[in-house]
Structures are given as C-alpha cells and as structure tokens.
Design an enzyme around this catalytic site. Sequence first.
Site, mmCIF file in Angstrom:
data_model
loop_
_atom_site.group_PDB
_atom_site.id
_atom_site.type_symbol
_atom_site.label_atom_id
_atom_site.label_comp_id
_atom_site.label_asym_id
_atom_site.label_seq_id
_atom_site.Cartn_x
_atom_site.Cartn_y
_atom_site.Cartn_z
ATOM 1 N N TYR A 130 66.449 30.370 54.491
ATOM 2 C CA TYR A 130 65.305 29.393 54.431
ATOM 3 C C TYR A 130 65.426 28.404 53.326
ATOM 4 O O TYR A 130 65.773 29.070 52.241
ATOM 5 C CB TYR A 130 64.177 30.314 54.363
ATOM 6 C CG TYR A 130 62.805 29.526 54.384
ATOM 7 C CD1 TYR A 130 62.096 29.321 55.391
ATOM 8 C CD2 TYR A 130 62.403 29.245 52.946
ATOM 9 C CE1 TYR A 130 60.608 28.289 55.289
ATOM 10 C CE2 TYR A 130 61.231 28.348 52.749
ATOM 11 C CZ TYR A 130 60.372 28.090 54.080
ATOM 12 O OH TYR A 130 59.251 27.351 53.764
ATOM 13 N N GLU A 218 60.900 21.517 55.988
ATOM 14 C CA GLU A 218 61.015 22.791 56.021
ATOM 15 C C GLU A 218 62.351 23.158 57.056
ATOM 16 O O GLU A 218 62.305 22.575 58.542
ATOM 17 C CB GLU A 218 59.921 23.862 56.684
ATOM 18 C CG GLU A 218 60.044 25.282 56.501
ATOM 19 C CD GLU A 218 58.732 25.995 56.887
ATOM 20 O OE1 GLU A 218 58.044 25.703 57.976
ATOM 21 O OE2 GLU A 218 58.253 26.846 56.256
#
Lengths: 408, 310
Positions: A130, A218
């Site tokens: 991530y 993101e």
Amino acid sequence: MKIHEFQAKELMRARGIPVPQGTAVTSVAEAVKAVAPLIEATGNPVVVVKAQIHAGGRGKGRFIEEPELGGVSVVTEGRDGGVEAAKTKVGDLAARMLDGTLVTVQTGPEGKPVRRLYIEQGVDIDRELYLSVLLDRASSRNVVMASTEGGTEIEQVAEETPEKILREEIDPGLGLLDFQARQLAYGLGLEGMAFKNGVRFIKTLAEAAVELDTDLIEINPLVVTKEGAVVALDGKMSFEANALYRHPEVQDMRDLSEENAAEIEASGYDLSFIKLDGTIGCMVNGAGLAMATMDIIKYVGGQPANFLDVGGGAEKDQVAAAFKIITRDPNVKGIFVNIFGGIMKCDTIAQGIVDAVDEVGLDMPLVVRLEGTNVDLGKQILDESGLNILSAADMKDGAQKILEATKS
Amino acid sequence: MSVLIDKNTKVIVQGMGKTGRFHTDKAIAYGTQMVAAVHPSRAGQTELFQGETDHSGVPDRPDSYQVELPIFRTVREAIAATGATVSVVYVPPPFAADAIMEAADAGLDLVVCVTEGIPVADMVKAKSYLAPRQTRLVGPNCPGVITPRECKIGIMPGYIHEAGRVGVVSRSGTLTYEAVHQLTQVGLGQTTAIGIGGDPVNGTDFIDCLRLFNDDPDTHGVIMIGEIGGTAEEEAAAWITAHMTKPVAGFIAGTTAPPGKRMGHAGAIISGGKGTAADKISALQAAGVVVAPTPTDMGAAMVEAMEQQS
C-alpha cells in the site's frame, strides 16, 4: 475533485510511474477490440476488466442486476484458448457490466451506473503493498504513507495493526528526500531490483502529488512482480478544489455524470449544496451555521434534506436558485431559512425571499429565522409580503416550527 | 483587557480592492486604527475614508471620521512609515499565501487572513515559512479578530459584540456571530473573539487561543466552536485537561454531516472515519467542557460552565 482510475493512471504514466498497459472503453465492440493489441504488446494472455466509477471497493462490489458479478474481473481464458477465447470472455463481461449498476461499500445501496470499463494487462503478483500521499492536518504537511498490508482498506490496517503503517513527511521546500524514500522501501521489505524500483516509484509519486496539487493519491495495491518490477495495480487520485485553477489538464478530466445534478447546478450559482435524504430543506448563510441547522433539525426530531450555504453576500437570483433546487427534491415537505445577517443585511435577504417566492411559487410551509443586521426591517418585509411565512424567534424555535408544519 | 489586539493596535491592510476597501471602511467606523494599505499597483496613491462612526452620540468618542490612507508598495515600507504591528489580508486566493509570507518577513506581530479559497499547497508552504518566525497567523478563511469597543480586524458585524468577560474561538464565521450575540444577550460579553478559520491548514489553532485566554486576567471563561474534520478539537480537549484553569463551553457543528463530503468549509470533512462530531463532543465532555446540544444553547452553556466552576 475525483477522477477515474484510467485517468489517474494516464497522469502517472506521463510522469514515468509504472502502471500496467490498458485501454478505456465505452462499448462492447471497443472492449473486444482492445484485447488483442494488449496481449500482443505485453505477451501476457491474462487481461482484467475493471468498472470505472468514482468509488472504491469495486473488486468486492456487486452489480444490482447480477449479484454474482463483481466490478473487477480477471480473464484467464487466453491462457489455454488464446486471444480469441480472451476476446469472447471480455465481450461477454463487457455486455453484462456496461450500463449495469455497481454497489460498493462507498456507493451507498443505490449504487453507481457503469458507463466505462478499463481493459488492462494482467500482472503476475508476488506481493501486494500500500502507498499513498495525503495531507496530514496535524503537521500541516503532505505525508507518504506505506504499508505491507496491500489490498486491505488502510483504515482497517490503522485500526487493527497501526504499527504496520509507515510515514514520512514531505518538506514543502525540499520535497521527499532520498533517505526517506529508502527508509520506506526498507520498511516495506523490498530488496534487490524491487528495492531500486520501489525507491524510484515512491520518489516520483511524491513529486507527482506536489506537482498536481492532489489531496489524495492512493495506490492500493502497489504490486511487486517476481521480476522485481513495482507497479501501480490500482490508482486513485483526487484533487484539491482551490488549486484546480492552475491545472486545466486535470479540470478536463472532470466527469459530471458521476456527480449529483443538483450539486452541479448549485455550484453554478456559487451555492454550496449537498443533497441528503430527509424531508426538511434548509437555506442558511455560512458553512458552520448550515451544518448546525441540519443538526438542530435532527435534534428536534426531523431529518434535513440538504446542506445549503448561500454564502456571505447572497443576491436575489441566488436565493431564487436555492429555492428552486431545494423544492425540486420530491422528498422535501417544508423549508427552513436560517440567516444570521452580518455583512449581508436581513432586509436584503428578506426581499430576496419574497421575490424568489413570487417568482418560483411555493406550495409548502416556509419558516424563516432572521437575526443580525437590520433584523426588524427584514421581519417587516416578510410580514407585509402577504406570503404564508412562519417567523421563528431563534434556531431551535424555527426547527420546531418547520417540523410541526411538515407533520400534518 | 483582551488578547492579540486592543485600542492601541495599528493595522495595515494588504489588498485594497473592492473587498479590502469595504471592510477597511467598516473597521475605521468601528474605531480601529487603520494606518496604511499595501497594494503594489496603486503605491503612492491614497484612499479616502469618511462617514459616521458606529459610536456616534457616545460621549468622549468621535461622531464621524475622515481618514486618508497612504498606499505602499511593500509591507516593510508601510511599517517603516507607520509603526504598524498587525496586518489584515484581503488579497485574492492565488496571491494570498505570498501576502502572508511578506507580512511575516516584515516582522509583524500578527497577520489576519480573511481570504477564502487559498490552495492547500500554498498554505503548507506559508506555514513552513512562518514556523521559525515570530509572526502569528490567524486564518485563512476566517472572519477575523475583534476586541469589542477597541479594535475590529476582519469582516464580522461589529455591533453585535459587547465588551465583557468571555473569550471566543471558532472555526466558523456565522456560528461565532451566534455565540457572540448570545453572550451579549446573557450579559457576559466578550474579551476578544477569534475566528481561526475553516481551512484544513491554518495558523493559530484552538490550543493557541485557549492558552492566550487562560493567561488573560480579564477573561473569565472561553467558548470554543468546532466542527467536523481533523482532530484539532480532540487535541484542544487534551490541553484543557492538562492546563486550563478557566471554565470552557463548546459547540461542535456537523453531527448530521455524511462522511466523505466537504461541508462548505474546505476543512469540514469526515475522512477515513476520523473527524466526526461524536468523537469531538465526547473528547470535550471528558475534559469537563460544557457542550451545548444546539447552537441556541451556547450562551446558556457558558453560564452553566461558569457556575459549575465558581
């Protein structure tokens, strides 16, 4: 402002950030046509079909029309059946997904219509990580956040295993420094080629965030392949509204069909409007007071139909537009106008209300609470208008009156 | 007497456009010592302000005013000529952060930025620039600062304020007016009211203001008005528990706000489950703050908080 995944990947690709190859399509024919060149160019017989909507959680999301079908499908038929088999499967999926309604954790139960698909190259995943860049309000700086827990909602990671979230602040003068990118890459357990590629990926992404004035980038998941490539498998970007004026290329990516029609119309009149599900329409000056007005309606037992801030210097045509937008909502049974006049005088707003009601017509209860500059003149204008307007002594009184008036 | 500003404060205005002119006129009518303007393209000119004061008929105070404000190229030149220590910024959003940094470079004590819509990235830079410097920033996207009867800097309506005993600090403009109005009605009045603004990146925060009011002998209580987004209220609650010696009342707007939506203010957004009104209210209550259930009860909440502690 939000954009689609395929647009975010375009912006990343243009900055040298590794993303899989892909093509955005709006019809079954285009979807089928995209398959062969993709497989030829990448040498990978696997392709992925991804619904393009402004909401996350697409993979786990399901179509209302076909509850077994998700918003992201991996097509492996090409492995054994070759390009033709892949084309057939993609065509089948595209026909079922296009014009369907996808429900995800972020869309609400009504879901979002799928008008566009992204046909993308398959990637052999070794690890899922991530990575994001966002504003940290406490330090007033952008931070890069990274985690080994890719593919999971970051809020869940923060809740359950906060030690697995790595953070580096971006100095506004210096940018993200090399050692910070290395620290993150080490923290993610990257080695060899993957380490080198990871450091470059992190640095370039931090630069892109600053250059594009994003309020969020993101990458979830960021994937590492067996060969050590580091690739953005998904990509989400949203942009800071106040800085959009300096990014015309980003403004062009706005997809109005993803936004609420009433909210778009309101923004054209410089009204800040957000639609809600209740029955009492609100018109207020000031963002804080507008929120507090919704709260007090709920407090007395009602449900607000909207947030609406007419701003500090509302003119008559703005007031009229506000009434039109509020009353078009079929759920609305009554309107509560709550004004604390400062620079905007109460007599001006009262005249605006009278003129707007004359122009638009009003067949539902209207409660007006006025306070502040020229309040007596304002009340006099409302009283003498001959309109059926209930006057409120204060906010709570107004909220109770509109609730009472809409009950019958 | 007050915090940040008083009757001796000399103020310059950065940006003498339509908005700057309008509010400079109101400030002078209120009694603020406006001494100069900075507006590079109009440097060397003057701007005339005249009219009836807000306090005409009050003994020992002038009924009318006539002020010819000199316009300078730079903040440094304006300070050198006037001895001003405070500026108010009405510069449009693309240039406002630069105006703030110019004020800080010139060594002003306080810069109040009213401008709404400054890019976040510009404010991130401005805050970093201000960090090692002595200048305090209030705002942006705020109504300003007022010490009743003495000095009004910003866009708030002056007449609703009354000199008194309560400090006010708020992220919202019109909710500040509500609170001030109620404090005037219950006879408590205000020492100083500070609007810290609705942006995600701002200068002076709740804790700064609580500290100022805690140290001000004439402030006997503080009302703080917060809203959804960020964690400034939670941090303030922790500071109150550790340091605050005076009663505090509060209100938090946005109990009914849906997550993920920006509610008018750039900073008013619940994201990733953080910044909800419920979290803020419980943090403040745990710190002993009397939280008003509705904005109509803010004055009463202040009275209650003061009675509890006396």
